[in-house]
Design a protein around this motif. Structure first.
Motif, PDB file in Angstrom:
ATOM      1  N   ARG B 114      34.488   2.067  56.817  1.00 26.83           N
ATOM      2  CA  ARG B 114      35.820   2.618  57.091  1.00 26.83           C
ATOM      3  C   ARG B 114      36.857   1.964  56.159  1.00 26.83           C
ATOM      4  O   ARG B 114      37.758   2.641  55.655  1.00 26.83           O
ATOM      5  N   LYS B 118      39.441   3.813  53.665  1.00 26.14           N
ATOM      6  CA  LYS B 118      40.871   3.827  53.958  1.00 26.14           C
ATOM      7  C   LYS B 118      41.747   3.088  52.938  1.00 26.14           C
ATOM      8  O   LYS B 118      42.859   3.523  52.652  1.00 26.14           O
ATOM      9  N   GLU B 121      42.673   4.958  49.791  1.00 31.44           N
ATOM     10  CA  GLU B 121      43.547   6.052  50.215  1.00 31.44           C
ATOM     11  C   GLU B 121      44.995   5.545  50.379  1.00 31.44           C
ATOM     12  O   GLU B 121      45.935   6.164  49.873  1.00 31.44           O
ATOM     13  N   ASP B 156      46.781   3.820  60.041  1.00 31.86           N
ATOM     14  CA  ASP B 156      47.330   5.057  60.613  1.00 31.86           C
ATOM     15  C   ASP B 156      48.162   4.787  61.867  1.00 31.86           C
ATOM     16  O   ASP B 156      47.848   5.301  62.956  1.00 31.86           O
TER      17      ASP B 156
END
Lengths: 294, 226
Positions: B114, B118, B121, B156
């Motif tokens: 993960r 992430k 990004e 997020d």
């Protein structure tokens, strides 16, 4: 804490130890010095106990008999007594010879042999326990045919007092040393945590749990403590057995022989290992607590 | 999303009244500037929402949960829904840009897979992918703040709170940072920014909540900082 967090924490321990190697080594060194003091003291205590024990067990009751004494009856009484460890019978002639040898000149005693020998027959009795010497002497004194049962009351009482005093001193000093060591170690670990307080504060802002923050410090502290302990145990072990070896070969006196039984030495080293590891971990736990309040 | 109900905060150390009977509502998706002079209570409000402090009086709700009454586990979850951005960036000097951003996911127990997805990004969103292996000391102030923003958005969060995020930056970098916050907000994240930078506030044309001596003196949609 998730598996990934645990793995991350474990990696962090080694990364952090590498990055703060200097401070980690200083902390390990302080733990080693503190433990050498505590461990060394315990070994000295153990040996002092043994020295006192040796002196105590060599204490004898000299039982002087009168001319009418029934030696066999007294021998039987001593055989039957539970507090008697051993005894030897010294007939008056042998006593005179020993006295002459002790004086360094047997010739001067030539006129004192046979009927002129002023010495009585003697039993030299050893008690099983030093604490029983006084009562045992009193009992033997009451035996028929016993003139006097003497055991050096003053010396014995002083020895018992000295043993008690040394025991109390060693216990007190060990406790003070251990407490001092913990304070010292907590202070040093706190310095190491303070050096990383910015990182801890960021971790808390990023949503890290207290245990996630604490775990690498506690584990790192335990490793630091463990390393310090290994150093301390190695140095003490080598030093102690060197001294023990030289004492054994020189054989200054039988009561200076060091304690070498593994059953007595190993618990000290094991306790040092546990204490060092615990102090390292606990020190970190306490030190990091203050910085978790975000 | 956030309800501040008659909240007062008095710091016991110096008896300073940082917030005085403040009532405020912030909806999901809002972009709010908290403005006012030093000591107006902007930073205190941010600290109360993050639960760094508790209010002396009144109550604050986040997604209908009383923040001051959250237990340890709930508080952890609450904080993981918030991304914080600081004036002094608070980057770890010994970690690279990539590692600083990854750190935000590592501390909350995300898997390496993960994290690998992430972090690039997030770095791409702040236009710093090319500097992933650089250390903070090799970056300009503006770039460092962008790393701080990437670190805040990588998990997020529902809410981004920034306390004087442009305080150490020049005008051009400050505008860039504000545009980044605007992009983040456009994607659905609520943004609260405490600032003195009136020029930027006026440029952005967002909701402006003005505090003075701990009191709400103005709350304007599309407002200006006067």
């Amino acid at each position: 804490m998730s598996v990934y967090s645990l793995g991350y924490s474990m990696r962090q321990v080694f990364v952090s130890l590498r990055r703060n190697l200097g401070l980690a080594l200083i902390t390990s060194g302080m733990i080693a010095i503190s433990l050498i003091a505590v461990g060394g003291f315990l070994l000295v205590a153990l040996n002092l106990e043994q020295v006192f024990r040796n002196i105590e067990t060599t204490m004898e009751i000299s039982v002087f008999l009168n001319d009418e004494a029934d030696v066999e009856e007294i021998r039987q009484n001593l055989d039957d007594h539970s507090e008697v460890l051993s005894y030897i019978f010294v007939p008056r002639d042998q006593g005179l010879t020993e006295f002459g040898e002790a004086m360094g000149n047997i010739q001067i005693l030539t006129d004192l042999t046979g009927e002129n020998n002023p010495l009585p027959d003697v039993f030299r009795v050893r008690a099983r326990r030093v604490e029983a010497v006084s009562a045992l002497a009193s009992e033997i004194q009451a035996y028929s045919g016993v003139e006097m049962a003497d055991y050096g009351r003053e010396t014995l009482n002083r020895l018992i007092m000295a043993t008690e005093w040394v025991r109390t001193f060693i216990l007190g000093t060990s406790v003070i040393l251990a407490i001092g060591a913990i304070f010292l170690i907590v202070t040093i670990i706190r310095m190491s945590v303070m050096a990383r307080h910015e990182e801890i504060s960021i971790m808390k802002y990023l949503g890290a749990s207290n245990w996630f923050v604490r775990f690498p410090f506690v584990l790192g502290g335990m490793i630091i403590g463990w390393i310090g302990t290994i150093v301390a145990v190695s140095l003490i072990g080598v030093g102690y057995f060197r001294i023990a070896e030289s004492l054994q070969t020189e054989a200054l006196a039988f009561f200076l022989q060091p304690v070498l039984e593994p059953s007595k030495i190993i618990p000290i080293f094991v306790n040092m290992m546990l204490l060092g590891t615990l102090v390292g971990g606990l020190g970190s736990f306490i030190s990091v607590r203050k910085f978790l309040k975000v | 999303m956030i309800q501040v109900n008659r909240v007062s905060k008095i710091y016991p150390e110096n008896k300073t009244v940082a917030l005085n009977n403040l009532t405020l509502h912030i909806e999901r998706g809002d972009f709010v500037f908290l403005v006012g002079p030093s000591g107006a209570g902007k930073s205190t409000l941010i600290k109360l929402i993050f639960r760094e402090n508790d209010p002396t009086e009144g109550s604050l709700y986040f997604l209908n949960r009383n923040i001051a009454r959250m237990r340890a586990g709930e508080l952890l979850k609450h904080r993981r829904q918030i991304g914080m951005v600081f004036q002094d960036f608070r980057l770890l000097k010994q970690k690279t840009v990539y590692e600083n951003v990854a750190f935000a996911l590592e501390v909350i127990g995300k898997s390496p897979k993960r994290i690998r997805e992430k972090v690039p990004e997030a770095l791409d969103k702040v236009n710093l992918l090319s500097k992933a292996n650089a250390f903070p000391s090799q970056l300009s102030g503006g770039e460092q703040q962008r790393v701080g923003i990437a670190r805040a958005i990588v998990k997020d969060p529902l809410l981004i709170m920034a306390d004087e995020p442009t305080g150490n930056l020049d005008r051009d970098n400050s505008v860039q940072i504000m545009k980044l916050f605007e992009n983040i907000n456009t994607a659905g994240t609520t943004v609260i920014i405490a600032t003195h930078a009136w020029e930027l506030v006026n440029l952005m044309q967002k909701r402006v909540v003005t505090l003075e001596e701990g009191k709400l003196v103005r709350d304007q949609e599309w407002g200006r900082y006067k």
